[in-house]
Design a protein around this motif. Structure first.
Motif, PDB file in Angstrom:
ATOM      1  N   HIS A  49       0.831  -1.418   0.026  1.00 52.77           N
ATOM      2  CA  HIS A  49       0.059  -0.008   0.171  1.00 52.77           C
ATOM      3  C   HIS A  49       0.962   1.154   0.112  1.00 52.77           C
ATOM      4  CE1 HIS A  49      -3.265  -2.886   1.181  1.00 52.77           C
ATOM      5  NE2 HIS A  49      -4.185  -1.866   0.984  1.00 52.77           N
ATOM      6  N   ALA A  50       1.881   1.308   0.665  1.00 54.58           N
ATOM      7  CA  ALA A  50       2.787   2.465   0.933  1.00 54.58           C
ATOM      8  C   ALA A  50       3.636   2.549  -0.546  1.00 54.58           C
ATOM      9  CB  ALA A  50       3.914   2.243   2.006  1.00 54.58           C
ATOM     10  N   MET A 100      14.555   7.354  14.348  1.00 50.71           N
ATOM     11  CA  MET A 100      15.218   7.406  12.943  1.00 50.71           C
ATOM     12  C   MET A 100      15.161   8.676  12.285  1.00 50.71           C
ATOM     13  SD  MET A 100      12.272   4.740  11.492  1.00 50.71           S
ATOM     14  CE  MET A 100      12.059   3.226  12.070  1.00 50.71           C
ATOM     15  N   GLU A 101      14.904   9.736  13.356  1.00 53.01           N
ATOM     16  CA  GLU A 101      15.039  11.332  12.811  1.00 53.01           C
ATOM     17  C   GLU A 101      14.037  11.752  11.848  1.00 53.01           C
ATOM     18  OE1 GLU A 101      19.324  11.795  11.898  1.00 53.01           O
ATOM     19  OE2 GLU A 101      19.842  11.960  13.963  1.00 53.01           O
ATOM     20  N   LEU A 102      12.961  11.128  11.984  1.00 50.57           N
ATOM     21  CA  LEU A 102      12.047  11.449  10.931  1.00 50.57           C
ATOM     22  C   LEU A 102      11.031  12.661  11.693  1.00 50.57           C
ATOM     23  CD1 LEU A 102      10.615   7.761   9.866  1.00 50.57           C
ATOM     24  CD2 LEU A 102      12.239   9.519   8.699  1.00 50.57           C
ATOM     25  N   PRO A 103      10.358  13.398  10.828  1.00 48.05           N
ATOM     26  CA  PRO A 103       9.550  14.626  11.003  1.00 48.05           C
ATOM     27  C   PRO A 103       8.301  13.870  11.286  1.00 48.05           C
ATOM     28  CG  PRO A 103       9.845  14.672   8.906  1.00 48.05           C
ATOM     29  CD  PRO A 103      11.012  13.466   9.403  1.00 48.05           C
ATOM     30  N   VAL A 104       7.454  14.542  12.271  1.00 50.71           N
ATOM     31  CA  VAL A 104       6.316  14.090  12.903  1.00 50.71           C
ATOM     32  C   VAL A 104       5.207  14.998  12.544  1.00 50.71           C
ATOM     33  CG1 VAL A 104       5.224  12.988  14.746  1.00 50.71           C
ATOM     34  CG2 VAL A 104       7.564  12.546  14.496  1.00 50.71           C
ATOM     35  N   PHE A 118       5.809  -0.998  12.634  1.00 52.09           N
ATOM     36  CA  PHE A 118       6.779  -0.159  12.365  1.00 52.09           C
ATOM     37  C   PHE A 118       7.793  -0.665  11.250  1.00 52.09           C
ATOM     38  CE2 PHE A 118       6.060   3.497  14.887  1.00 52.09           C
ATOM     39  CZ  PHE A 118       7.005   4.587  14.662  1.00 52.09           C
ATOM     40  N   GLY A 119       7.465  -2.150  11.341  1.00 57.90           N
ATOM     41  CA  GLY A 119       8.445  -2.913   9.969  1.00 57.90           C
ATOM     42  C   GLY A 119       8.238  -2.170   8.564  1.00 57.90           C
ATOM     43  N   ILE A 120       6.964  -1.630   8.534  1.00 62.24           N
ATOM     44  CA  ILE A 120       6.698  -0.880   7.241  1.00 62.24           C
ATOM     45  C   ILE A 120       7.616   0.405   6.880  1.00 62.24           C
ATOM     46  CG2 ILE A 120       5.092   0.055   5.605  1.00 62.24           C
ATOM     47  CD1 ILE A 120       3.182  -1.768   6.794  1.00 62.24           C
ATOM     48  N   LEU A 121       7.510   1.172   8.329  1.00 60.65           N
ATOM     49  CA  LEU A 121       8.183   2.320   8.102  1.00 60.65           C
ATOM     50  C   LEU A 121       9.940   2.130   8.170  1.00 60.65           C
ATOM     51  CD1 LEU A 121       7.843   5.442   8.268  1.00 60.65           C
ATOM     52  CD2 LEU A 121       7.877   5.400  10.640  1.00 60.65           C
ATOM     53  N   LYS A 122      10.074   1.180   8.746  1.00 61.40           N
ATOM     54  CA  LYS A 122      11.663   0.890   8.769  1.00 61.40           C
ATOM     55  C   LYS A 122      12.101   0.476   7.522  1.00 61.40           C
ATOM     56  CE  LYS A 122      15.215  -1.367  11.516  1.00 61.40           C
ATOM     57  NZ  LYS A 122      16.053  -1.849  10.195  1.00 61.40           N
ATOM     58  N   GLU A 123      11.486  -0.414   6.765  1.00 58.61           N
ATOM     59  CA  GLU A 123      11.747  -0.700   5.253  1.00 58.61           C
ATOM     60  C   GLU A 123      11.649   0.603   4.505  1.00 58.61           C
ATOM     61  OE1 GLU A 123      12.462  -3.011   2.161  1.00 58.61           O
ATOM     62  OE2 GLU A 123      12.103  -3.636   4.066  1.00 58.61           O
ATOM     63  N   HIS A 167      12.324   3.631   5.410  1.00 54.73           N
ATOM     64  CA  HIS A 167      13.506   4.459   5.801  1.00 54.73           C
ATOM     65  C   HIS A 167      14.850   3.817   5.550  1.00 54.73           C
ATOM     66  CE1 HIS A 167      16.508   5.359   9.099  1.00 54.73           C
ATOM     67  NE2 HIS A 167      16.156   6.734   8.991  1.00 54.73           N
ATOM     68  N   ASP A 168      15.069   2.745   5.650  1.00 51.67           N
ATOM     69  CA  ASP A 168      16.453   1.896   5.525  1.00 51.67           C
ATOM     70  C   ASP A 168      16.842   1.853   4.077  1.00 51.67           C
ATOM     71  OD1 ASP A 168      16.386   1.443   7.918  1.00 51.67           O
ATOM     72  OD2 ASP A 168      16.060  -0.640   8.065  1.00 51.67           O
ATOM     73  N   ASN A 169      15.570   1.945   3.186  1.00 50.31           N
ATOM     74  CA  ASN A 169      15.772   1.781   1.530  1.00 50.31           C
ATOM     75  C   ASN A 169      15.329   3.168   0.861  1.00 50.31           C
ATOM     76  OD1 ASN A 169      16.411  -0.909   1.157  1.00 50.31           O
ATOM     77  ND2 ASN A 169      14.589  -1.062   2.650  1.00 50.31           N
ATOM     78  N   TRP A 170      15.187   4.342   1.675  1.00 49.35           N
ATOM     79  CA  TRP A 170      14.721   5.327   1.215  1.00 49.35           C
ATOM     80  C   TRP A 170      15.246   6.094  -0.363  1.00 49.35           C
ATOM     81  CZ3 TRP A 170       9.942   7.191   1.246  1.00 49.35           C
ATOM     82  CH2 TRP A 170       9.656   8.305   0.952  1.00 49.35           C
TER      83      TRP A 170
END
Length: 487
Positions: A188-189, A272-276, A221-226, A228-231
């Motif tokens: 979906h993301a 992860m230093e992500l804006p919120v 958070f597995g989705i967000l980490k995926e 983030h790690d592969n941005w």
């Protein structure tokens, strides 16, 4: 296509590249991938199976000549009869009688040139449900998005987001904040991101939970980490940034999380230093953030309904920004946010489309106009707020709220070439009086003649470039029809 002559304009195509090394290829610079005939006939759904058939123009070498430039830069100001030189995505020079040998010349006569408009909060996937929020109990915005959102497949996300993106470009919006709160899987993301990549827009992509997810259930958070790690595989050559669409710490129906769950989610995102970004459409939410010392510069607050003077002062002290979406706030019955208090406190304010399920369309000119009118109405003063200040909110201040004002939001040598050319030769405008007032109080999306994002010409002479609009409409209609059948 308009008849205004420009024979030197060149549009070229780029090759395809792989998406995260998977076997499904797509063009990173293609515009709005289109359903194949097979998919149109069968309704087959897939997050990444589209084969875009058209590509965006490359970053060119352009000289806009003799335009009325509204730079929104305090040092440059306005330049009547000015020139702008754009080369390889960058604003090279602004002034008069610029010499740019070899550049394609664009006639700026009867044009106002300004920074591209910046949306600071938009649930782009909900555009598939445009204007479906009903007029009776049980068929409101949250009912509709919850009912259909849980049935969204990746392709439905793609169709809603690319329809939004097409409207954004047509309407002169060059940066969007896609607050994606219906992420039911990585696919979906990825479907959302695919639509943003193909559009050529600058964007923050804020990844969230699935619509209607219980507040006791932590975010995956597995989705967000995926992501983030592969941005680097998603960011479209740094046009996109990643953020957290945070459910917060309670108080928002259909989105909120419980306090401890919400705090854990926030901590992970900050690691992860992500804006919120958090919705604050009910009283007490900002107070909770203050109580638990969660306000920071990395936080954008949406709506801010019922914010008190103390809460607003705490936001400003922390460096948090506010995103206001007057049409959705009025339509859903939240009321009028304390615009006057935000202005007096010096809050960084961005403007927002929010959701076309409520607002109907993505007309940022109308958003600026109603913001100005509401501010004056609250103060009971015709002169409480100027059009110049509101245009700044729709551009530079919006960029500040997203942390990208060093690259966009104003016209200045060295910044990226995100700008629009607005043609005043139309019945609702006619000629140039005060350029800022025309943009805020008179302009409409149809007046936007040309749109550049990162030096790419995405709209020209009133027409979108490399977009098969009818096929996009048809694919979205098919997706909605299938969605209704599943419901």
């Amino acid at each position: 296509m308009s008849k205004r002559k420009n024979t030197d304009r060149k549009l070229s195509k780029n090759g395809r590249r792989s998406f995260l090394g998977k076997s499904i290829a797509f063009s990173a610079f293609s515009m709005f991938g289109i359903h194949s005939n097979v998919m149109a006939q069968t309704g087959t759904k897939s997050a990444l199976s589209h084969s875009p058939s058209q590509t965006l123009p490359e970053k060119g070498n352009y000289l806009i000549r003799k335009a009325y430039i509204v730079s929104v830069d305090p040092d440059i100001g306005n330049i009547e009869g000015g020139d702008i030189h754009i080369d390889n995505g960058v604003i090279v020079a602004i002034g008069k009688d610029i010499d740019a040998a070899g550049a394609t010349v664009l006639d700026g006569k009867d044009m106002i040139v300004s920074p591209g408009l910046i949306d600071t909060h938009w649930h782009m996937w909900t555009t598939l449900l445009r204007s479906m929020a009903g007029d009776e109990e049980g068929k409101g915005y949250f009912d509709i998005t919850s009912k259909y959102g849980k049935l969204f497949e990746p392709d439905d996300m793609y169709q809603g987001t690319r329809l939004s993106a097409m409207e954004a470009i047509y309407s002169g919006i060059t940066t969007v904040h896609d607050w994606s709160h219906n992420i039911r899987s990585l696919a979906h993301a990825e479907a959302d991101l695919r639509a943003l990549n193909e559009s050529g827009l600058r964007a923050r992509y804020s990844c969230g939970t699935a619509t209607g997810q219980d507040g006791d259930v932590p975010m995956d958070f597995g989705i967000l980490k995926e992501l983030h790690d592969n941005w680097g595989s998603y960011d479209n050559n740094q046009l996109l940034t990643l953020g957290l669409a945070w459910r917060g710490v309670g108080g928002h129906p259909g989105i909120d999380s419980k306090l401890e769950v919400g705090k854990q989610e926030l901590e992970k995102a900050r690691n992860m230093e992500l804006p919120v970004t958090i919705h604050a459409s009910a009283s007490g939410i900002i107070e909770q953030l203050m109580k638990h010392e969660l306000l920071r510069k990395d936080m954008q607050i949406v709506h801010g309904m019922d914010a008190t003077t103390d809460e607003i002062e705490a936001m400003v002290k922390a460096g948090s920004s506010i995103s206001i979406s007057p049409y959705s706030e009025l339509r859903i019955g939240y009321g009028i946010p304390p615009i006057d208090k935000f202005l007096k406190a010096g809050t960084t304010i961005g403007l927002s489309i929010d959701t076309t399920t409520l607002s109907g369309n993505a007309d940022m000119f109308a958003v600026m106009k109603i913001f100005l009118n509401l501010a004056n109405a609250l103060e009971r003063d015709e002169f409480a707020l100027t059009a110049k200040k509101v245009l700044e909110m729709g551009t530079l201040s919006g960029a500040k709220s997203l942390g990208i004002d060093d690259i966009t939001g104003s016209l200045k040598p060295g910044k990226r070439a995100d700008l629009i050319m607005v043609n005043v030769k139309s019945p609702n405008m006619g000629y140039i009086t005060s350029p800022e007032s025309l943009l805020v109080q008179a302009a409409q999306p149809g007046n936007v003649d040309t749109v550049f994002v990162d030096g790419r010409m995405l709209k020209y002479q009133g027409e979108l470039q490399a977009v098969a609009a009818d096929e996009i409409y048809e694919a979205a209609a098919i997706a909605l029809n299938e969605l209704k059948k599943r419901s």
